[in-house]
Write a protein that holds these residues in place. Structure first.
Motif, PDB file in Angstrom:
ATOM      1  N   UNK A 104       0.796  -1.212   0.000  1.00  0.00           N
ATOM      2  CA  UNK A 104       0.000   0.000   0.000  1.00  0.00           C
ATOM      3  C   UNK A 104       0.830   1.262   0.000  1.00  0.00           C
ATOM      4  N   UNK A 105       2.143   1.119   0.244  1.00  0.00           N
ATOM      5  CA  UNK A 105       3.081   2.253   0.175  1.00  0.00           C
ATOM      6  C   UNK A 105       4.311   1.844  -0.634  1.00  0.00           C
ATOM      7  N   UNK A 106       5.091   0.913  -0.084  1.00  0.00           N
ATOM      8  CA  UNK A 106       6.265   0.412  -0.800  1.00  0.00           C
ATOM      9  C   UNK A 106       5.843  -0.558  -1.901  1.00  0.00           C
ATOM     10  N   UNK A 107       6.675  -0.656  -2.920  1.00  0.00           N
ATOM     11  CA  UNK A 107       6.454  -1.612  -4.004  1.00  0.00           C
ATOM     12  C   UNK A 107       7.753  -2.388  -4.211  1.00  0.00           C
ATOM     13  N   UNK A 108       7.669  -3.709  -4.108  1.00  0.00           N
ATOM     14  CA  UNK A 108       8.816  -4.578  -4.357  1.00  0.00           C
ATOM     15  C   UNK A 108       8.594  -5.328  -5.664  1.00  0.00           C
ATOM     16  N   UNK A 109       9.679  -5.799  -6.273  1.00  0.00           N
ATOM     17  CA  UNK A 109       9.547  -6.650  -7.448  1.00  0.00           C
ATOM     18  C   UNK A 109      10.067  -8.046  -7.120  1.00  0.00           C
ATOM     19  N   UNK A 110       9.435  -9.035  -7.701  1.00  0.00           N
ATOM     20  CA  UNK A 110       9.826 -10.413  -7.444  1.00  0.00           C
ATOM     21  C   UNK A 110      11.158 -10.732  -8.100  1.00  0.00           C
ATOM     22  N   UNK A 111      11.922 -11.626  -7.446  1.00  0.00           N
ATOM     23  CA  UNK A 111      13.226 -12.035  -7.984  1.00  0.00           C
ATOM     24  C   UNK A 111      13.047 -13.134  -9.022  1.00  0.00           C
ATOM     25  N   UNK A 112      14.132 -13.758  -9.425  1.00  0.00           N
ATOM     26  CA  UNK A 112      14.098 -14.774 -10.486  1.00  0.00           C
ATOM     27  C   UNK A 112      13.213 -15.961 -10.125  1.00  0.00           C
ATOM     28  N   UNK A 113      13.039 -16.213  -8.826  1.00  0.00           N
ATOM     29  CA  UNK A 113      12.187 -17.328  -8.380  1.00  0.00           C
ATOM     30  C   UNK A 113      10.743 -16.883  -8.093  1.00  0.00           C
ATOM     31  N   UNK A 114      10.463 -15.587  -8.292  1.00  0.00           N
ATOM     32  CA  UNK A 114       9.127 -15.077  -8.026  1.00  0.00           C
ATOM     33  C   UNK A 114       8.910 -14.654  -6.590  1.00  0.00           C
ATOM     34  N   UNK A 115       9.990 -14.519  -5.821  1.00  0.00           N
ATOM     35  CA  UNK A 115       9.873 -14.196  -4.399  1.00  0.00           C
ATOM     36  C   UNK A 115       9.957 -12.694  -4.170  1.00  0.00           C
ATOM     37  N   UNK A 116       9.187 -12.214  -3.188  1.00  0.00           N
ATOM     38  CA  UNK A 116       9.227 -10.809  -2.786  1.00  0.00           C
ATOM     39  C   UNK A 116       9.301 -10.718  -1.268  1.00  0.00           C
ATOM     40  N   UNK A 117       9.736  -9.592  -0.764  1.00  0.00           N
ATOM     41  CA  UNK A 117       9.726  -9.281   0.667  1.00  0.00           C
ATOM     42  C   UNK A 117       9.363  -7.808   0.827  1.00  0.00           C
ATOM     43  N   UNK A 118       8.478  -7.531   1.791  1.00  0.00           N
ATOM     44  CA  UNK A 118       8.018  -6.161   2.035  1.00  0.00           C
ATOM     45  C   UNK A 118       7.900  -5.908   3.534  1.00  0.00           C
ATOM     46  N   UNK A 119       8.031  -4.650   3.972  1.00  0.00           N
ATOM     47  CA  UNK A 119       7.717  -4.331   5.371  1.00  0.00           C
ATOM     48  C   UNK A 119       6.213  -4.542   5.617  1.00  0.00           C
ATOM     49  N   UNK A 120       5.861  -4.877   6.844  1.00  0.00           N
ATOM     50  CA  UNK A 120       4.451  -5.089   7.191  1.00  0.00           C
ATOM     51  C   UNK A 120       4.183  -4.524   8.578  1.00  0.00           C
ATOM     52  N   UNK A 121       3.045  -3.893   8.739  1.00  0.00           N
ATOM     53  CA  UNK A 121       2.618  -3.402  10.052  1.00  0.00           C
ATOM     54  C   UNK A 121       1.441  -4.210  10.551  1.00  0.00           C
ATOM     55  N   UNK A 122       0.595  -3.617  11.389  1.00  0.00           N
ATOM     56  CA  UNK A 122      -0.565  -4.347  11.898  1.00  0.00           C
ATOM     57  C   UNK A 122      -1.847  -3.945  11.183  1.00  0.00           C
TER      58      UNK A 122
END
Length: 393
Positions: A52-70
């Motif tokens: 909803x704020x940051x945007x990540x792109x998936x790596x070669x395996x389709x994996x992503x990581x993003x910050x998360x709150x509550x």
């Protein structure tokens, strides 16, 4: 004593899970369309995922990581050569709602139930499709039924005309899906479901939780029924950005609402556009038009900020509703637009017309001609590469 010890460990685990600060998962190619990530189904690289704020792109395996709150909704940004899975209701399934403690329980209309601990992996499935740069979308402005009787007017007077329509990729309602009675969201969904195509939705001022004491909580019931109020997706050579442009309560006097954006929304647009080619057509959809007629219905500083983010994008279109008339607005240097080609905003006529008023037609449906003389109706937007044409029915 043993029972107490087990409960203590369980509670400790839950608190630890709730305190997670990142979310991870995979975007994968759902070749058999079963909604599950099977062993042979590969991840998809280069796909945007947002909290909803940051945007990540998936790596070669389709994996992503993003910050998360509550209080985050994590969603995938559909690329052009894939389709989203849809529920039986025809609502696209592209998000995970993360509210460990749920929405405020004292609201008149129900929000999101507590979602509990964050899953180990929050995955999103995409279905391979042909990247067709020529396509059509169906646009509804303000269905806005206040009663079940008006739901019937909407279903029989509008939806029945387009039920089972062919060669239309998706539908989009531009807010005021209902008229304050948020328990009508589900009957509204049942009505649009009959069109038989994926249906996206914008939040309107009559879709808000008026119990909210801050703007960030005004969309709790919308989020429960439709998912994020701010998101994006791609079709062909077009990038769509959907935004909630209602600030509630109005910060000027603490009453009513004002057209504009939170800083976090503008940050999402900024991050989202980093992944979008300047050659694409950018279509923004929101409820309240950017245009003001001396009444400052929209925060002009927020409009200026939005326009600055679109600098360099020569092909743009905005879609809005709210006014219950049909109007074409154009923005140039005088209004703070920073590109050579003026920005076109299509303020779409509404499916409720002049709020289901006036004489009844032969079908027993109010004619509801709008106050500018426009008959109630809906629009087809035909896209071809980064160009578009509009038909109003």
């Amino acid at each position: 004593m043993k029972k107490f010890f087990i409960l203590f460990i369980s509670a400790g685990f839950t608190l630890t899970a709730f305190a997670q600060t990142s979310v991870t998962g995979y975007v994968y190619e759902d070749t058999n369309s079963n909604g599950k990530r099977d062993k042979k189904e590969k991840g998809i690289a280069g796909v945007g995922v947002s909290n909803g704020i940051e945007v990540a792109t998936t790596d070669a395996q389709g994996k992503y990581t993003l910050p998360i709150g509550n209080d985050n909704i994590v969603f995938v940004i559909k690329p052009s050569n894939y389709n989203l899975p849809v529920a039986k209701t025809q609502l696209p399934q592209f998000y995970y709602n993360h509210k460990p403690e749920g929405s405020p329980v004292n609201f008149k209309y129900k929000g999101v139930e507590p979602t509990g601990a964050l899953p180990k992996s929050v995955d999103f499935s995409l279905v391979p499709s042909t990247d067709n740069k020529a396509f059509t979308s169906l646009i509804f402005g303000d269905p806005q039924p206040y009663t079940m009787e008006e739901i019937e007017y909407f279903a029989k007077g509008v939806v029945s005309e387009v039920e089972g329509i062919k060669n239309v990729q998706f539908g989009l309602s531009l807010g005021d899906l209902v008229g304050d009675a948020l328990d009508l969201h589900n009957p509204y969904i049942q009505a649009t479901q009959k069109v038989g195509i994926p249906w996206f939705n914008v939040m309107g001022n009559h879709d808000m939780n008026y119990d909210a004491v801050s703007d960030s909580l005004s969309d709790e019931t919308f989020e429960a029924n439709f998912g994020p109020a701010n998101y994006s997706f791609n079709y062909g050579n077009v990038h769509f950005i959907i935004l909630d442009d209602i600030i509630y309560p109005d910060p000027r006097d603490g009453k009513g609402y004002w057209g504009g954006f939170r800083e976090s929304q503008l940050k999402f647009v900024e991050n989202d556009l980093k992944l979008v080619s300047k050659e694409k057509l950018i279509v923004m959809a929101f409820h309240i038009p950017l245009h003001t007629m001396g009444d400052e219905a929209f925060n002009l500083e927020h409009r200026k900020h939005l326009f600055s983010l679109l600098k360099g994008y020569e092909n743009t279109l905005s879609l809005s509703a709210h006014t219950h008339l049909q109007r074409q607005n154009f923005y140039g240097a005088k209004e703070g637009w920073l590109n050579n080609k003026p920005h076109h905003e299509y303020n779409v006529g509404t499916t409720s017309g002049d709020w289901y008023s006036g004489a009844f037609n032969a079908k027993g449906i109010p004619v509801s001609t709008m106050r500018d003389g426009t008959p109630k109706g809906y629009a087809f937007i035909h896209f071809d590469d980064n160009k578009y044409t509009i038909d109003y029915k």
